[in-house]
Structures are given as structure tokens and as C-alpha cells.
Design an enzyme around this catalytic site. Structure first.
Site, mmCIF file in Angstrom:
data_model
loop_
_atom_site.group_PDB
_atom_site.id
_atom_site.type_symbol
_atom_site.label_atom_id
_atom_site.label_comp_id
_atom_site.label_asym_id
_atom_site.label_seq_id
_atom_site.Cartn_x
_atom_site.Cartn_y
_atom_site.Cartn_z
ATOM 1 N N SER B 252 55.302 13.453 -27.537
ATOM 2 C CA SER B 252 56.387 13.185 -26.594
ATOM 3 C C SER B 252 57.451 14.280 -26.549
ATOM 4 C CB SER B 252 57.030 11.869 -27.005
ATOM 5 O OG SER B 252 58.272 11.714 -26.394
ATOM 6 N N ARG B 299 59.418 19.562 -17.344
ATOM 7 C CA ARG B 299 58.027 19.756 -17.752
ATOM 8 C C ARG B 299 57.294 20.803 -16.940
ATOM 9 N NH1 ARG B 299 57.012 13.350 -18.713
ATOM 10 N NH2 ARG B 299 58.285 13.305 -20.593
ATOM 11 N N GLU B 404 53.989 3.490 -11.431
ATOM 12 C CA GLU B 404 53.442 4.837 -11.262
ATOM 13 C C GLU B 404 52.593 4.938 -9.991
ATOM 14 O OE1 GLU B 404 51.854 6.685 -14.810
ATOM 15 O OE2 GLU B 404 50.874 8.262 -13.637
HETATM 16 C C1 LIG Z 1 51.219 9.113 -23.597
HETATM 17 C C2 LIG Z 1 52.253 8.784 -22.570
HETATM 18 C C3 LIG Z 1 53.592 8.721 -22.924
HETATM 19 C C4 LIG Z 1 54.562 8.428 -21.982
HETATM 20 N N1 LIG Z 1 55.875 8.371 -22.372
HETATM 21 C C5 LIG Z 1 56.816 8.064 -21.459
HETATM 22 C C6 LIG Z 1 58.179 7.968 -21.844
HETATM 23 O O1 LIG Z 1 58.532 8.143 -23.006
HETATM 24 N N2 LIG Z 1 59.085 7.669 -20.915
HETATM 25 C C7 LIG Z 1 58.741 7.440 -19.612
HETATM 26 O O2 LIG Z 1 59.609 7.160 -18.817
HETATM 27 N N3 LIG Z 1 57.448 7.508 -19.226
HETATM 28 C C8 LIG Z 1 56.481 7.820 -20.110
HETATM 29 N N4 LIG Z 1 55.174 7.893 -19.710
HETATM 30 C C9 LIG Z 1 54.795 7.470 -18.355
HETATM 31 C C10 LIG Z 1 54.724 5.953 -18.271
HETATM 32 O O3 LIG Z 1 54.222 5.442 -19.471
HETATM 33 C C11 LIG Z 1 53.844 5.445 -17.157
HETATM 34 O O4 LIG Z 1 54.117 6.119 -15.986
HETATM 35 C C12 LIG Z 1 54.100 3.961 -16.955
HETATM 36 O O5 LIG Z 1 53.911 3.268 -18.145
HETATM 37 C C13 LIG Z 1 53.238 3.361 -15.872
HETATM 38 O O6 LIG Z 1 53.459 1.975 -15.840
HETATM 39 P P1 LIG Z 1 52.851 1.047 -14.725
HETATM 40 O O7 LIG Z 1 53.421 -0.295 -14.944
HETATM 41 O O8 LIG Z 1 53.048 1.678 -13.416
HETATM 42 O O9 LIG Z 1 51.307 1.053 -14.976
HETATM 43 P P2 LIG Z 1 50.415 0.825 -16.286
HETATM 44 O O10 LIG Z 1 51.175 0.586 -17.495
HETATM 45 O O11 LIG Z 1 49.419 1.908 -16.268
HETATM 46 O O12 LIG Z 1 49.715 -0.529 -15.968
HETATM 47 C C14 LIG Z 1 48.735 -0.660 -15.012
HETATM 48 C C15 LIG Z 1 48.230 -2.058 -15.060
HETATM 49 O O13 LIG Z 1 47.360 -2.262 -13.983
HETATM 50 C C16 LIG Z 1 46.136 -2.766 -14.430
HETATM 51 N N5 LIG Z 1 45.136 -2.263 -13.520
HETATM 52 C C17 LIG Z 1 44.905 -1.000 -13.126
HETATM 53 N N6 LIG Z 1 43.922 -0.964 -12.229
HETATM 54 C C18 LIG Z 1 43.530 -2.233 -12.047
HETATM 55 C C19 LIG Z 1 42.571 -2.846 -11.232
HETATM 56 N N7 LIG Z 1 41.807 -2.167 -10.390
HETATM 57 N N8 LIG Z 1 42.424 -4.182 -11.326
HETATM 58 C C20 LIG Z 1 43.197 -4.918 -12.162
HETATM 59 N N9 LIG Z 1 44.137 -4.384 -12.927
HETATM 60 C C21 LIG Z 1 44.296 -3.061 -12.873
HETATM 61 C C22 LIG Z 1 46.019 -2.322 -15.842
HETATM 62 O O14 LIG Z 1 45.190 -3.190 -16.532
HETATM 63 C C23 LIG Z 1 47.446 -2.421 -16.303
HETATM 64 O O15 LIG Z 1 47.737 -3.727 -16.679
HETATM 65 C C24 LIG Z 1 54.191 8.203 -20.651
HETATM 66 C C25 LIG Z 1 52.857 8.265 -20.283
HETATM 67 C C26 LIG Z 1 51.895 8.575 -21.220
HETATM 68 C C27 LIG Z 1 50.487 8.722 -20.793
#
Ligand SMILES: Cc1cc2nc3c(=O)[nH]c(=O)nc-3n(C[C@H](O)[C@H](O)[C@H](O)COP(=O)(O)OP(=O)(O)OC[C@H]3O[C@@H](n4cnc5c(N)ncnc54)[C@H](O)[C@@H]3O)c2cc1C
Ligand code: SF4
Ligand code: SF4
Ligand code: FES
Lengths: 249, 646
Positions: B252, B299, B404
Site C-alpha cells: 500500500s 500514482r 469501482e
Molecule cells: C490490494 C488493494 C488495496 C487497495 N487499497 C485501497 C485503499 O487503501 N484505499 C482506497 O481507497 N482504495 C483501495 N483500493 C481500491 C478499493 O479497494 C476498491 O476500488 C474497492 O474496494 C471496490 O469496491 P466495490 O464495492 O466497488 O467492489 P468490490 O469490493 O470489488 O465488490 C464487488 C462485489 O461484487 C460482486 N460481484 C462482482 N461481479 C459479480 C457478478 N457478476 N455477479 C454477482 N456478484 C458479483 C463480488 O462478489 C463482490 O461482492 C485497493 C485495491 C486493491 C486491489
């Protein structure tokens, strides 16, 4: 230790209740490989060591860095996460089996919904009034926060339950992870407002009284959750609660 | 008139999906929460470093307005400004809420929330729970959702995959088609509205910092059904990850926020043990080239610098494309308390202890700034009208997106710790608007003829039957690897039109081979293969959006960098000169002698480039590929200007 190839001996099962069987795969040994990357390699080339084409092995994983809790399995007899199981330091052949204390779904996948149900039983949440902005949370010392943080990293992986002699496929023992979560929520100033309800939840059948204190749970926890402490503390608290109940009734 | 009883389907249980679910439940509306895996295991748990909010507990003078400026500047001005501003203003409330929900945020001596530094800002603005912030936030939201589940408002469909939307003849989304990943059957669920909170697409690169379910497949499916996809070419490459066969694990940005320094040996071929290399033989290139922001440049800047140092100047450690991320000067207890999570990951995967030896890291695909196009309604005062049903709605009415998977907060480059914020912000924002949308519907889901759902189900049943019949020569998992390699080689930090064109051809080749796939497993029970083949198809289409968007955008903006179109900012340029230039221009042609040599010409180049390229890329599915068009960015609040972090 670098080897050219590595053998994986995997216990498979096509569906719940189906008869388990074994497949052996031979793979090239690659730098930084872990058990997951080997299983992925099998997907790309699902042929056993004796040349038979089979269906790819199924397993659960997501984060690949030991924080989502998905990929728990028995590796060389020991329950652990597959994503942190680096091939270079594992004995050849690598033997993979599903956990034995949860119903097998398929191959290395098991059904751990029991763990999530337990979280519901113990009211594993803080009873906030609502998500609107009503100001800061309670101020509390970093020391307590550190204690809570050590517990809050539990990723519901189930290693502690797999290793526990009290926890079986068919009984209702809740297990160390659940007890530890009771302690976690009760540590929080707002969470403590529902402390008694949580204690009551682990005073029923399958609760803390059934724990034999064997303490194998703490040895296998990949997140180093202080389970022994949690069990001791919840044990004490429930005893007090029991006395309180006696006096008040 | 009694309000109709409503039901909303939320797909995805990461931060965005969970916060949307929680918020919708507060309106006493029922939610069906669909997720690939138990929501508690969502990708969001990977987030390490923290979440931004300008609470200014350190008396630095930070404020949501400065946060807003940092965010749009970090994004090279491609973000819609009222949205970014509203998000930054909601930041403090979001942190306080998460705190009330019990997140174990690190605290100060007085017991208040502690904040640390992150990239692209000079303020301590990042709240954190050790180095597992995402995990802690997910758990807190998961717990609240479990509480609503107990109260009967939430029905979870875990181990279910979203395949597509049910869209009626008028183009309105009336539900979702999901695939039971255990039993293998497909069902169409009627809903008044559907939210996609399905996360990012990192898996199209095969190896990234993302989790395995981050295929972007759900977003691609919406695009294939006609939804607009925006800014696809903006893929963030995180400067600091460690190698792996299955995943490139992130170290991180908080490592640098807590004092970590990036360096390489000054002399090529200096193979000494890093601890034996004295200060004067170390090249702290970020600190030297960017004295003001140092290791905490955004970044895109850091990744380009590393690329330059290792590929152009051949200074990578041991001749490899890696550099040191050094924390050895910090006390081990300090590291344990504030960065324990990542220190542990590094130890477990490399066997080395970052408190003793500098970590070896390199850049990796990390995040997609682009995503499904969604709408919003400004309140006319530079913020968002929180009650508007338009907020976060895709171009398919009734289909929403959050997290995201949407596109409009981070512009061309996301600042660290702003994603967790935008995920929770958009999840919460959706609530009031979507409920109003449902109330305003001419007819609820029960009045929609069941034939619509039968047809949608049938289509997908046929599709899966077709996939299972695929009996060619290609292994879908191997083909996925090749797709990833193609993109990793050509659509990364530095982009060239020639290679992007080749990539489009390459994608055609991969699509042709896709048709020759063998479905390796045709059983019904818990069989991931057909599902994966469908995802792969979607990933190929998403790759086209990214590649074509990159090909057509002939400029450098944030994470999208084409050396051929670098405007070559002169040394000692001050972005304020540009504001001054714009002002003076109103009173007649600016004069060369008012500016240092070369600056005026640069500003003219910059202005012309902005005129041509400061716009949102829109991809729409036509003739088996993306048709690209452009839309204006809402720039109503601050004047875009050249970025600089020195
Ligand atoms: C290693 C790492 C570290 C990070 N650290 C940070 C940080 O410190 N600070 C920060 O701000 N951001 C950070 N990020 C970015 C951030 O974590 C992500 O952008 C964020 O968590 C995305 O959240 P979300 O709720 O959009 O999706 P996600 O958490 O990806 O959740 C997606 C959900 O959708 C479901 N899903 C997906 N496709 C389907 C489908 N077709 N059918 C049914 N379900 C589905 C999955 O099962 C999951 O439940 C980091 C990212 C990474 C990879
Ligand atoms: S102490 Fe023993 S019986 Fe109790 S939970 Fe741990 S392993 Fe099980
Ligand atoms: S306590 Fe440890 S072993 Fe048990 S579920 Fe939690 S993380 Fe896993
Ligand atoms: S894949 Fe998440 S713990 Fe191993």
C-alpha cells in the site's frame, strides 16, 4: 529448495454425498508459486500424472493475500489458507483435502454458512441508530482499540473450527471464532450496550460451556487472533452473567 | 395513496453494494443482495491503506475544499466537479458513521481518530485501521446488513452470479438474471430497480493487485446490453506491488505515507546488499525529482518515474524492473502498529522482513477509473441533489451502478484512499434517489408481464447450453492468460498507437480463438467453467473498450500516457502562470516577454490540448465493438490547469 516439478495429490468429490476420490497432478515448479497458482495451472491443463484428462479441480478463493478467508483447506494434513501456502516450502507431494468439519460442496469447496449464522445468533453488530450524520463515535483509548483490532481481523476462515476437537460436522458447537467475536463487540463502548444479549447467546447449547480448552484453535489461526484470551474472558463473563441471572430471578 | 411495496436487487457486496443495501433498508425497502461469494469475502477486504476525509485533526488547515481540489487535480481534471466536491464534503460524515459502526480505526493519544499521509496531497487526511482498512470497513457494513437481514429486509443470494439485466420493450430495467453457482440453474428476478456494485475489471490483465472475481464481467454485460461505458482507457497502475504467479500483491501507498522511501542504486550494476549501499550511492528519484511531494506524488507520476528509471535508465535493482521501497529506518513497533497488515503480507510471500531489508517492488495494474457511465443531478450550487433518482443511474433506466464499477469521481487518475470513500459515498448516495425512482415508476415489478422474465431466463439458459456444447481446442483459462499478457505488454504505463492497433488485432484473434474453446466441465453442480467462459467473453469486450479508447485519445492525461503526445512542460513552470495567462488573454493577446522562455508556447499547447481532449470517453456497443464518442466534463467549479507536483 528448488524442484523442477511438483506433485499435487488432491482429494476430490463431485457433489455432496458423492464418493471422494483422488487425482494426482504433476506440474512444473515456478518461482513464487503457491497452492492457488498450482490449482490455476491445473485449470489450464487438467491432465493427471497418468495422462488422464479430468475436469479442473474446484476450490474457493478471492483475495489471494489471506484476508478474505475463502481458500481454507487441508494442506499436507494441516488446515490453512491456500493462498499463503508457498510451494517452495511445502513437502512434495502436496496433499490437498477439503476441510472435514464442514459439508463438502465440491472438491475443495465446503459450506461454511454455519459460521455466518453464528454471527447472527450473537448479534454481531453495533446497534447504531441509523446511517445519517449524527456526529462522532465514542472517544476511547488507543489501547482498547488495539485489543479490538486484534479481534476484528478474524476473516471467518474456519481454521480454528476445523482444528477444534469439540467442533464436529453434526453438533451445534459455536467454536472459538464466534466466542471471540462476542468479545470483540462487547469491547466497543456502544457494542457493550448489548453485552448481555451476546453473552446469553453463547450460554445456550453449543456455547462456551462446551469448550474443552484444548487450545488447538489458537495454534492454527492464520490471523493470530488471541483466541485463548477470548475464550477465557467470555468464560468469566458468562459465569458472572449466570450468577447475575440467578440473583435476579 | 399507499406507497407500493418495493424491491431492489443489489449485485455485489463490497463496500458500495453493502452501503447501498444498508441505506435502502433504512427506507424500509426490501433488498435482494446478490454476490459471487459471501459478501464478507468481497474484494474490498483487500484495501489496505485507508480512506480519505478532510477532518483536519492535526491542525494542518485541511478542508473538504482542499480535498476536492486535490482530487480533481489528481485526476487531471477529468472528474465531474460537483460530484467530486460533494463526495469530499461527505467524507467526514462517512468516517464518523463508520466509526460509530465500530470500525477499529487507529486513534490518537486523546482517543480521537488518527490520520496519515497519502499520495497526491500534502495533508494528513487518511483514516486507517492498521493496514487492513478495507477489511474493517467491509466487516462493519456486513454486520449492519446482517442486522437488516435478521429483520427480514435483506435476502442474500450468495454464490449467485449476475448475468444480465431484464430490460423491457421500452428499454427499462425490470430485474436481473442470475446464475446459481452451486445448483447451476438460472433465474430471473423481478425488481423495481437493480444496482450493479460489482467492482473493477483487474482480471482482464490476468495478473494484477485485484481479487479473482474482479473480471468486470457484470459491467461488460451491461455495456453489451446497451449501457454506456465511460473513460475505459484510464487504468491505474499502482507503483508498488510484489511479484507472484497468481497475483501481484500490493504494498500500500500507506507504506510511503508512513515514511517509506523509494530508491535504486545510483550506479547500474551495483549489486551490493542494499543495506551496505551508503546514502550517497542511493538514488531517491521521487524525492530528487519532486522535492515537494517526494515519495507521495500521485500514482500515475510514481509509476511513470519507476518505468523510466528501470527501462530507460536501466537502474532497476539487480537489472530487474524492480526498485526498493525502504522502511528500514522506522522502528519495528511503529511499523507493526500502523502497517502490520502489509508487513505481514510481504513476510509471508517473500520470507523477508521489511523492517530489516528494503522491499523489492514494481508497478502493477490496480484500479479502473473508468466504468459504467452514470448520471447525476447537480443542486445548482456546486454539489449534488441527494434526492435525485438520476444519481448513479446508468443509461439504462432502472439500472444503477456504484463503486469501482462507475466512472466519474476520479477522472484520469485516482488518488490513494479516495476509492473506499467513493465506494461508500456512492452506495449511500444511491439510497434516496433509487427509492424515489421506484415510487415514481408507472408500474411496479408485479405489473410487469412474467413473459418478459421467462424470455430473459430462456435466453441465458440457451447461452449456457451453447457454452457447455463448446468442444473446440482452446482452454479458456489459458486463453485468459494470453489476453492478460497481451494487455500487460501493450496497454500499461506507456502507450503507443502502433502497439494499441496491434492489440486490437490481437483481441480479434483472441475472440476468434474464443469460438474454438472447449468447455472443460459440463456438469451442473458447482461448476465454475461455463461461468468463466462467459466472463472471458465479457473480458474480451471490455479489453476492446480500454484499448480503443486508449488508441483514439492522442494525448497524455493522468494514467493515460503516450510519449508521442507529451506536451513537455518546461522546467520551473508554475501552474498559476496558466491562470494568469487565461486572465490576461481577456484583455488582448498575451506577450511572450511576460513569461519565462518557452512557457507561453507551452501554455498554448496545453490550452489547445485541453480544448481537444478534456472530455469523457463514451463507449457504446455497435457492430461487435465499441463505438467511441465524447461528452463534456462538468468543469463549473475550478479551472483546469497543468498539473505539477514538484
Ligand atoms: C490490494 C488493494 C488495496 C487497495 N487499497 C485501497 C485503499 O487503501 N484505499 C482506497 O481507497 N482504495 C483501495 N483500493 C481500491 C478499493 O479497494 C476498491 O476500488 C474497492 O474496494 C471496490 O469496491 P466495490 O464495492 O466497488 O467492489 P468490490 O469490493 O470489488 O465488490 C464487488 C462485489 O461484487 C460482486 N460481484 C462482482 N461481479 C459479480 C457478478 N457478476 N455477479 C454477482 N456478484 C458479483 C463480488 O462478489 C463482490 O461482492 C485497493 C485495491 C486493491 C486491489
Ligand atoms: S479451546 Fe479447544 S475446545 Fe475450545 S474452541 Fe479452542 S480448540 Fe475448541
Ligand atoms: S479466529 Fe482465526 S482461524 Fe478462526 S475463523 Fe477467525 S481468522 Fe479464522
Ligand atoms: S484467497 Fe482470500 S484468504 Fe486465501
Amino acid at each position: 529448495m528448488t524442484r523442477e516439478t511438483i506433485a499435487l495429490k488432491i482429494k476430490r468429490q463431485d457433489a455432496p454425498g458423492a464418493k471422494p476420490y483422488w487425482n494426482v497432478f504433476k506440474l512444473p515448479s515456478l518461482p513464487h508459486a503457491n497452492v492457488i497458482s498450482c490449482l490455476q495451472e491445473i485449470q489450464r491443463n487438467p491432465v493427471t500424472a497418468d495422462g488422464k484428462t479430468v475436469t479442473p479441480v474446484t476450490w474457493d478463493c478471492n483475495c489471494l493475500e489471506e484476508v478474505c478467508g475463502s481458500c481454507t483447506m487441508r494442506i499436507n494434513g494441516r488446515v490453512r489458507q491456500a493462498c499463503t501456502a508457498l510451494v517452495d516450502i511445502l513437502e512434495d507431494p502436496i496433499v490437498l483435502e477439503p476441510m472435514s468439519k464442514f459439508p463438502v460442496v465440491r472438491d475443495l469447496q465446503v459450506d461454511r454458512s454455519r459460521m455466518f449464522e453464528n454471527l447472527r445468533k450473537i448479534k454481531g453488530w453495533i446497534e447504531i441508530d441509523g446511517s445519517y450524520d449524527i456526529g462522532e463515535g465514542p472517544v476511547f483509548p488507543e489501547k482498547i482499540r488495539e485489543k479490538a483490532y486484534a479481534l476484528s481481523q478474524c476473516m471467518t476462515c474456519g481454521c480454528c473450527l476445523e482444528a477444534c476437537p469439540q467442533f464436529t460436522l453434526t453438533n451445534d458447537f459455536m467454536g472459538a471464532a464466534t466466542f471471540s467475536q462476542v468479545r470483540y463487540f462487547n469491547l466497543h463502548p456502544t457494542g457493550a450496550m448489548n453485552k448481555e444479549e451476546r453473552l446469553e447467546a453463547v450460554m445456550k447449547s453449543g456455547g462456551i460451556a462446551d469448550c474443552g480448552n484444548a487450545q488447538v484453535c489458537v495454534e492454527v489461526c492464520p490471523k493470530k487472533i488471541p483466541l485463548t484470551e477470548s475464550i477465557a474472558e467470555i468464560g468469566r463473563e458468562t459465569t458472572l452473567q449466570l450468577l447475575k441471572n440467578l440473583v435476579l430471578k | 395513496m399507499p406507497r407500493r411495496e418495493k424491491k431492489i436487487v443489489v449485485i455485489g457486496g463490497g463496500l458500495a453494494g453493502l452501503s447501498a443495501t444498508m441505506k435502502i433498508c433504512e427506507f424500509k425497502v426490501r433488498v435482494t443482495l446478490v454476490s459471487f461469494q459471501p459478501v464478507k469475502r468481497s474484494h474490498s477486504v483487500c484495501a489496505q491503506g485507508g480512506i480519505n476525509a478532510a477532518i483536519d485533526t492535526k491542525g494542518e488547515g485541511d478542508s473538504p475544499e482542499i480535498h476536492f481540489y486535490d482530487t480533481v487535480k489528481g485526476g487531471d481534471f477529468l472528474a465531474h466537479q460537483p460530484l467530486a466536491r460533494d463526495m469530499c464534503h461527505q467524507g467526514p460524515a462517512i468516517i464518523r458513521l463508520m466509526d460509530r459502526m465500530g470500525v477499529a480505526f487507529n486513534r490518537t493519544a486523546e482517543g480521537h481518530l488518527d490520520f496519515r499521509r497519502f499520495g497526491g496531497t500534502l495533508y494528513s487526511r487518511t483514516a486507517f485501521a492498521g493496514a487492513t482498512t478495507g477489511q474493517q470497513l467491509v466487516y462493519a457494513l456486513d454486520e449492519q446488513v446482517r442486522r437488516h437481514e435478521r429483520d427480514g429486509l435483506v435476502q442474500k443470494l450468495e454464490w449467485h452470479e449476475y448475468l444480465g439485466a431484464v430490460v423491457d420493450g421500452a428499454g427499462v430495467c425490470r430485474g436481473a438474471v442470475v446464475h446459481d453457482l452451486r445448483a447451476g440453474n438460472i433465474l430471473a428476478i423481478a425488481a423495481d430497480a437493480v444496482v450493479l456494485a460489482t467492482g473493477g475489471p483487474g482480471q482482464i490483465y490476468a495478473r494484477s493487485t485485484n481479487s479473482t472475481v474482479c473480471t468486470g464481467s457484470a459491467a461488460a454485460s451491461a455495456y453489451l446490453q446497451g449501457a454506456k461505458y465511460a473513460n475505459g482507457e484510464f487504468i491505474q497502475i499502482h507503483p508498488t506491488a510484489i511479484p507472484g504467479q497468481d497475483k501481484l500483491r500490493l504494498m500500500s501507498e500507506s507504506a510511503r505515507g508512513e515514511g517509506g522511501r523509494i530508491w535504486v542504486p545510483r550506479n547500474p550494476g551495483d549489486n551490493r546488499d542494499p543495506l551496505k549501499i551508503p546514502e550517497e550511492d542511493r538514488y531517491y528519484f521521487l524525492e530528487e525529482n519532486h522535492p515537494l511531494f517526494g515519495n507521495l506524488v500521485p500514482r500515475d507520476v510514481a509509476s511513470r518515474e519507476i518505468h523510466d528509471v528501470v527501462y530507460n535508465r536501466k537502474l532497476g535493482v539487480g537489472g530487474q524492473p524492480t526498485v526498493y521501497l525502504d522502511l528500514t529506518h522506522q522502528p519495528p513497533e511503529f511499523l507493526e502498529r500502523r502497517l502490520g497488515g502489509i508487513i505481514d503480507i510481504y513476510r509471508k510471500f517473500t520470507g523477508q522482513d521489511p523492517s530489516r531489508v528494503p522491499m523489492k517492488i514494481f508497478p502493477a495494474v490496480h484500479y479502473s477509473m473508468g466504468g459504467l457511465w452514470v448520471d447525476y443531478e447537480s443542486d445548482g450550487h456546486g454539489m449534488v441533489d441527494h434526492r435525485s433518482p438520476r444519481n448513479q443511474m446508468t443509461s439504462i433506466p432502472g439500472l444503477y451502478a456504484a463503486g469501482e464499477v462507475d466512472y466519474q469521481y476520479h477522472g484520469a487518475n485516482r488518488l490513494g484512499a479516495n476509492s473506499l470513500l467513493s465506494c461508500i459515498y456512492t452506495g449511500l448516495l444511491i439510497g434516496p434517489g433509487i427509492v424515489r425512482y421506484c415510487d415514481n415508476l408507472d408500474k411496479g415489478r408485479d405489473a410487469v408481464p412474467s413473459s418478459l422474465f421467462d424470455r430473459a431466463k430462456k435466453e441465458w439458459d440457451n447461452r449456457f447450453a451453447e457454452i457447455k456444447r463448446m468442444n473446440g481446442r482452446e482452454n479458456p483459462y489459458a486463453l485468459h492468460r494470453e489476453l492478460g499478457d497481451l494487455l500487460l505488454t501493450n496497454v500499461l504505463i506507456v502507450r503507443e498507437n502502433k502497439k494499441l492497433l496491434e492489440t486490437l488485432d490481437g483481441l480479434d484473434g483472441i475472440e476468434a480463438r474464443f469460438k474454438d474453446i472447449k468447455c472443460l466441465d459440463t456438469s451442473d453442480w458447482s461448476n465454475p467453467t461455463p461461468s468463466f467462459i462467459n466472463q472471458l467473453y465479457n473480458m474480451i469486450h471490455l479489453s476492446r473498450i480500454i484499448t480503443k479508447g486508449a488508441l483514439l485519445r492522442d494525448e497524455c492525461r493522468g494514467a493515460h500516457y503516450k510519449p508521442e503526445f507529451d506536451l513537455n512542460q518546461p522546467d520551473r513552470f508554475d501552474p498559476h502562470e496558466f491562470i494568469d495567462y487565461l486572465e490576461k488573454k481577456q484583455y488582448g493577446p498575451p506577450r511572450e516577454e511576460d513569461y519565462p522562455p518557452g512557457h507561453l508556447a507551452y501554455m498554448r499547447r496545453f490550452e489547445a490540448n485541453e480544448e481537444e481532449w478534456l472530455k469523457t470517453t463514451i463507449a457504446q456497443y455497435k457492430n461487435n465493438g465499441p463505438e467511441i464518442s465524447y461528452e463534456a466534463v462538468d468543469l463549473s467549479l475550478v479551472t483546469p490547469r497543468p498539473r505539477k507536483y514538484d
